[in-house]
Design a protein around this motif. Sequence first.
Motif, mmCIF file in Angstrom:
data_model
loop_
_atom_site.group_PDB
_atom_site.id
_atom_site.type_symbol
_atom_site.label_atom_id
_atom_site.label_comp_id
_atom_site.label_asym_id
_atom_site.label_seq_id
_atom_site.Cartn_x
_atom_site.Cartn_y
_atom_site.Cartn_z
ATOM 1 N N ALA A 167 1.258 -1.083 0.179
ATOM 2 C CA ALA A 167 0.096 -0.353 -0.170
ATOM 3 C C ALA A 167 1.072 1.476 0.443
ATOM 4 N N LYS A 168 0.125 2.393 -1.004
ATOM 5 C CA LYS A 168 1.424 3.351 -1.129
ATOM 6 C C LYS A 168 0.722 4.355 -0.033
ATOM 7 N N SER A 169 -0.374 4.092 1.149
ATOM 8 C CA SER A 169 -1.244 5.511 1.550
ATOM 9 C C SER A 169 -1.333 4.437 2.983
ATOM 10 N N ASP A 170 -1.311 4.964 4.369
ATOM 11 C CA ASP A 170 -1.492 4.952 5.055
ATOM 12 C C ASP A 170 -2.621 4.750 5.510
ATOM 13 N N LYS A 171 -4.107 5.350 4.626
ATOM 14 C CA LYS A 171 -5.396 5.018 4.742
ATOM 15 C C LYS A 171 -5.162 3.518 3.588
ATOM 16 N N ILE A 172 -6.248 2.405 4.222
ATOM 17 C CA ILE A 172 -6.486 1.605 3.504
ATOM 18 C C ILE A 172 -7.803 1.161 3.714
ATOM 19 N N LEU A 173 -8.444 0.451 3.001
ATOM 20 C CA LEU A 173 -10.000 -0.393 2.572
ATOM 21 C C LEU A 173 -9.536 -1.632 2.553
ATOM 22 N N LEU A 174 -9.543 -2.824 3.281
ATOM 23 C CA LEU A 174 -9.693 -4.156 3.145
ATOM 24 C C LEU A 174 -10.876 -4.738 2.895
ATOM 25 N N THR A 175 -11.041 -4.898 1.892
ATOM 26 C CA THR A 175 -12.485 -5.945 0.587
ATOM 27 C C THR A 175 -12.355 -6.824 0.644
ATOM 28 N N ASP A 176 -13.523 -8.332 0.166
ATOM 29 C CA ASP A 176 -13.544 -8.712 -0.900
ATOM 30 C C ASP A 176 -13.954 -8.565 -1.889
ATOM 31 N N LEU A 177 -14.165 -9.482 -2.997
ATOM 32 C CA LEU A 177 -14.213 -9.212 -4.410
ATOM 33 C C LEU A 177 -16.753 -8.917 -4.296
ATOM 34 N N ASP A 178 -17.072 -9.229 -3.330
ATOM 35 C CA ASP A 178 -18.190 -8.985 -3.444
ATOM 36 C C ASP A 178 -19.056 -7.985 -2.659
ATOM 37 N N HIS A 179 -18.119 -7.035 -2.506
ATOM 38 C CA HIS A 179 -18.311 -5.502 -2.610
ATOM 39 C C HIS A 179 -17.748 -4.971 -3.361
ATOM 40 N N GLN A 180 -18.734 -3.299 -3.501
ATOM 41 C CA GLN A 180 -18.091 -2.611 -4.991
ATOM 42 C C GLN A 180 -18.369 -0.722 -3.440
#
Length: 274
Positions: free
Chosen positions: A89-102
Amino acid sequence: MSDWQHIKLTYITHFYCNQGNIDSVLSLLKAYESYPTEILDCTHFVIIDDASSIHYEVPAFKLNLTWLRIDDDICWNQGGARNLGVTYAKSDKILLTDLDHQLPPETFSYLIGHKSPGRSFYKIYRNDPETGKRIKGHSNLFFMSRARFFRHFGYDEEFCGHYGAEDYRFVKYHKYHGSIQRYLPRRIRCHIRDIDRESSYHSLPRDLSFNTPVDQKKAKEITAYGAERGHSRRFLNFTWHTVAVCNREACPPKPRLLWKYLWWFRCLLAPLAR
């Protein structure tokens, strides 16, 4: 271009496909390609292929994109895949998610403008796909700080190789160490995607019989011995390689001429932010 200073949010997702194709991944990225420029210019997408058994080509997306592939075929290696994604990751703010969400554009805009989560890690309400009404967030979709993720050693890869419990233990470990789980405002949502689970997904069995005792052991360790226990420190126990890297041309940054000279003010505020 190797300069990523302009990135404000990193979106991390992983997949394992052992069926016909990876359209579940490609369709998501193609949808994101159509989002406004001000979102795409400062968002970094990290895609981790967890040793899929099918061959494919990665098209040239108009995104800031890093596509990685894990070489070792480890069943249910979600924890390892997420650890790898956060590492890149290139930022401190990250979002972790699975493929079944948009995420809709307005949610991206909110996260990009959000301050660093610090000790907090956030769930996101979802829209019910049939009624559109608000429903609870998914248990493994997190908006959080990359620094906080690493402070508590990321996902425990002792769970990898078998199904389940790694997300539950990840949340518990953070809470025990003073991290605060919250929800983003109710108006901030994500959508549930309809994935073709017959041709663009996986067919791995879901059996908790191995990982449930592992989770119970870790709960006993931290209860008996306190801080820093209950986590094996197993981290990136596999090899991987970079499949593709795409970059959008970054817009020139806006000058902030006073920022450097206010360092003393930030020092004064630092104790209040703990």
